[in-house]
Structure formats: C-alpha cells, structure tokens
Design an enzyme around this catalytic site. Structure first.
Site, PDB file in Angstrom:
ATOM      1  N   ASN A  49       0.835  -1.206   0.000  1.00  0.00           N
ATOM      2  CA  ASN A  49       0.000   0.000   0.000  1.00  0.00           C
ATOM      3  C   ASN A  49       0.867   1.253   0.000  1.00  0.00           C
ATOM      4  O   ASN A  49       0.638   2.201  -0.765  1.00  0.00           O
ATOM      5  CB  ASN A  49      -0.900   0.026   1.240  1.00  0.00           C
ATOM      6  CG  ASN A  49      -1.770  -1.203   1.371  1.00  0.00           C
ATOM      7  OD1 ASN A  49      -2.010  -1.913   0.400  1.00  0.00           O
ATOM      8  ND2 ASN A  49      -2.227  -1.464   2.583  1.00  0.00           N
ATOM      9  N   ARG A 102      -1.244   9.102  15.870  1.00  0.00           N
ATOM     10  CA  ARG A 102      -2.168   8.881  16.986  1.00  0.00           C
ATOM     11  C   ARG A 102      -3.623   9.075  16.554  1.00  0.00           C
ATOM     12  O   ARG A 102      -4.414   9.698  17.264  1.00  0.00           O
ATOM     13  CB  ARG A 102      -1.814   9.807  18.143  1.00  0.00           C
ATOM     14  CG  ARG A 102      -0.392   9.642  18.673  1.00  0.00           C
ATOM     15  CD  ARG A 102      -0.167  10.428  19.927  1.00  0.00           C
ATOM     16  NE  ARG A 102      -0.302  11.861  19.701  1.00  0.00           N
ATOM     17  CZ  ARG A 102      -0.417  12.767  20.676  1.00  0.00           C
ATOM     18  NH1 ARG A 102      -0.427  12.375  21.935  1.00  0.00           N
ATOM     19  NH2 ARG A 102      -0.515  14.049  20.384  1.00  0.00           N
ATOM     20  N   ALA A 140      -6.770  10.644  15.226  1.00  0.00           N
ATOM     21  CA  ALA A 140      -7.185  12.031  15.026  1.00  0.00           C
ATOM     22  C   ALA A 140      -6.417  13.001  15.916  1.00  0.00           C
ATOM     23  O   ALA A 140      -6.513  14.227  15.732  1.00  0.00           O
ATOM     24  CB  ALA A 140      -8.685  12.170  15.279  1.00  0.00           C
ATOM     25  N   ASP A 191      -0.564   3.192   6.536  1.00  0.00           N
ATOM     26  CA  ASP A 191       0.289   2.932   5.371  1.00  0.00           C
ATOM     27  C   ASP A 191       0.317   4.133   4.438  1.00  0.00           C
ATOM     28  O   ASP A 191       1.371   4.495   3.904  1.00  0.00           O
ATOM     29  CB  ASP A 191      -0.228   1.721   4.592  1.00  0.00           C
ATOM     30  CG  ASP A 191      -0.352   0.474   5.450  1.00  0.00           C
ATOM     31  OD1 ASP A 191       0.392   0.358   6.436  1.00  0.00           O
ATOM     32  OD2 ASP A 191      -1.187  -0.381   5.116  1.00  0.00           O
TER      33      ASP A 191
END
Length: 328
Positions: free
Chosen positions: A40, A234, A236, A266
């Site tokens: 990804n 972390r 939001a 990712d």
C-alpha cells in the site's frame, strides 16, 4: 531518489453495498483487490512522484500475474520480484464497524512472501538490487513473516547498507497473531530499530507491543534506539514528530466522512516518505502524510482509484501548525 519497499501482497476481499435477494434478505457483495502494508505504501509513494521498486515473492498463478500488472500500472519496478512455481499469494477479508474501523481475517500460511531473503541465490541478487536504492522501507509485518535466519541475513545487510550511505524507514506495524509472543516481537523490532533512520510508528501498535501509557515513553525508547527521525501517529490526535532534538505536535485536519480506515497508517507513511525523499521538511512531510491518509480513509479498501486519490475536493486544507509538545 529511489526507494525499495519489502513485504507481502495479498488478495483483498472488501465488503461493498448489498443487493436484495428474492427472500427479502440481503447478500453482501465482495470487491476483490490487492493489498499489504508495504505494498500500500509503495503504491502511494509512487503516486507521489518517487521512483519505487517493490520486493516480494509471488507464485505462478493468475493472481500473482495480476499483482505484477497492477504494480507496473503504478510505474513500480518489479524486477526484484521472484516467482515460486505452484504457489499463490495470501488472502484476507476486511470487515468494517459502522464508524469505519476495520478488522481482518487472513489466509496466508503458505504465501510465497514468507520466504523473503531466505534462499541464498536469490538473496545475493536481491542485495545487489537493494544497494542501488537510496532508501529501504519495511515493517514489522515484513519481519514477522520471515524466518529467523532470513531476518538475521537482512539485519546484517542493513548494517552494511547504511554504512554505505543508505537509509532505512520502518513501521513496527505490530500484529500479535504473526508472532510467537510479544517478547519475541519486541526483541526483533528492537534490533531493527537500532538500524532505522526514520521510524513511522502508530501509538496504538506501540501500546500493544510495549505497554506504553504515554506517548513520551515511546519517544524516549526510540530515541534510545538511535532513531534520528521519529513520527508517532495517533489517529485524530496530533502527530508527534521528534527531529533534531525537538518534539513537535502537528495537528491532524478533520475529515468529513470516514468510510474505511484500512491503509490509513500505510498511506500516511507514503505521503510522508514521498515528500521527505523529494526534499520537504519533516513538518511539511507530516502534513503531506495527513493529506494522503485523509484521501484514503474516505473510500473503501486499502488502494483507492488514482482519480479519487488525486481529488482533494473533500479534504480540508492541511497547513502544518506545529507546536512544541511538552506534555506527552
């Protein structure tokens, strides 16, 4: 700048909208794609304008052929990918909760990528390829699926590679089911972090692996490993950036609609590395990582269509607003 990402590509099955059956019930539709944590990241780095090579092992089946086709379609170099006769990639299925959080079911025990760096002949050719790269990227998942002997060979190579000027970017991406124990994972991850230049970590993973109560514990530990550029994601909450002795908190802009958080970390890593390898500051690269993740979590699946990925109309402006973080 050239980057090589090492890891695994799997067949991905993701739920889509349901269709009504004659009985009046509903039948979920599954969309097939391909994904894997470093895969990804490699795709989104390539979309960010960096020259990328992907390193894995595939089989000789139609799904492996499709993986190669998709990588080529993203302008990713596949010359270092070996193919094992009679084998096929692993498989995983995504399921989502109403708020977009995801959980997975895997079928990957015989995946050819588990033999990465294991065969002596392939290993020497691979080392020659990796020496031509400016930066390597791998994750804890990459390490978890490798044999202990292969990990030792890779670790020894990384010492040589970095001594010659190469850089390593690493995400611990801790998945307990892939390890014999948390203690075994901590030992391996510690060894590789001591050879890491840029650590792009998710605090939730660090808590699960190390038992951290506060982000400050994570910062202190990784600085002790000698990591010179540390990013702690972390969710939001503000991203923490430790660089050149200064700890900075950089806000994560709100996203109007979270559909699927698969690939969020990712894609952040991809935005960060693509910007960083093209000369952006760590602060600006963090903002780029936030923008990349925001695009991805607004759609289903780990890899979203290029047209949707480049459309920023649904994303609020992401201007870095760094503040020195003193309470973590």
């Amino acid at each position: 700048m050239k980057l090589a990402a090492l890891g695994e590509v799997m067949v991905e099955l993701a739920p889509q909208a349901s269709v009504q059956e004659q009985s009046g019930g509903s039948k979920p539709l599954l969309a097939q794609s391909y994904a894997g944590d470093t895969y990804n990241t490699a795709v989104y780095i390539a979309r960010g304008g960096v020259s990328v090579s992907y390193v894995t092992l595939l089989g000789d089946d139609p799904y492996s052929e499709e993986v190669l086709t998709r990588l080529a379609g993203e302008s990713i170099d596949t010359s270092a990918i070996a193919r094992l006769p009679g084998r096929c990639p692993g498989l995983y299925m995504i399921q989502n909760t109403p708020d977009g959080e995801r959980y997975f079911t895997y079928w990957r025990g015989q995946a050819p990528a588990r033999e990465l760096f294991a065969d002596p002949d392939r290993r020497e050719a691979l080392k020659a390829h990796l020496r031509t790269m400016d930066c390597l990227y791998l994750s804890g998942i990459t390490l978890a699926i490798m044999s202990a002997e292969a990990r030792a060979e890779l670790l020894a190579f990384l010492e040589e590679y970095r001594a010659a000027g190469g850089r390593l970017a690493f995400d611990s991406n801790y998945r307990p089911r892939l390890w014999d124990s948390a203690a075994a994972a901590r030992q391996v991850v510690s060894e590789f972090l001591q050879h890491t230049d840029m650590a792009l970590l998710t605090f939730e993973d660090e808590q699960a692996l190390w038992g951290d109560k506060r982000a400050g514990q994570c910062v202190k530990r990784n600085c002790g490993f000698g990591v010179s550029e540390l990013v702690i994601k972390r969710g939001a909450e503000p991203v923490l950036l430790q660089y050149e002795g200064e700890l900075t908190a950089i806000d994560v802009p709100p996203v109007s609609s979270v559909v699927d958080t698969t690939g969020a970390g990712d894609s952040f890593n991809a935005g960060y590395l693509a910007a960083r390898l093209q000369g952006a500051s760590p602060e600006a690269s963090t903002a780029a990582g936030n923008r990349c993740a925001a695009r991805v979590i607004g759609h289903r699946g780990a890899i979203i269509p290029t047209a949707e990925y480049t459309d920023e109309s649904q994303i609020q402006d992401c201007i870095p607003s760094p503040q020195v973080a003193t309470m973590v």
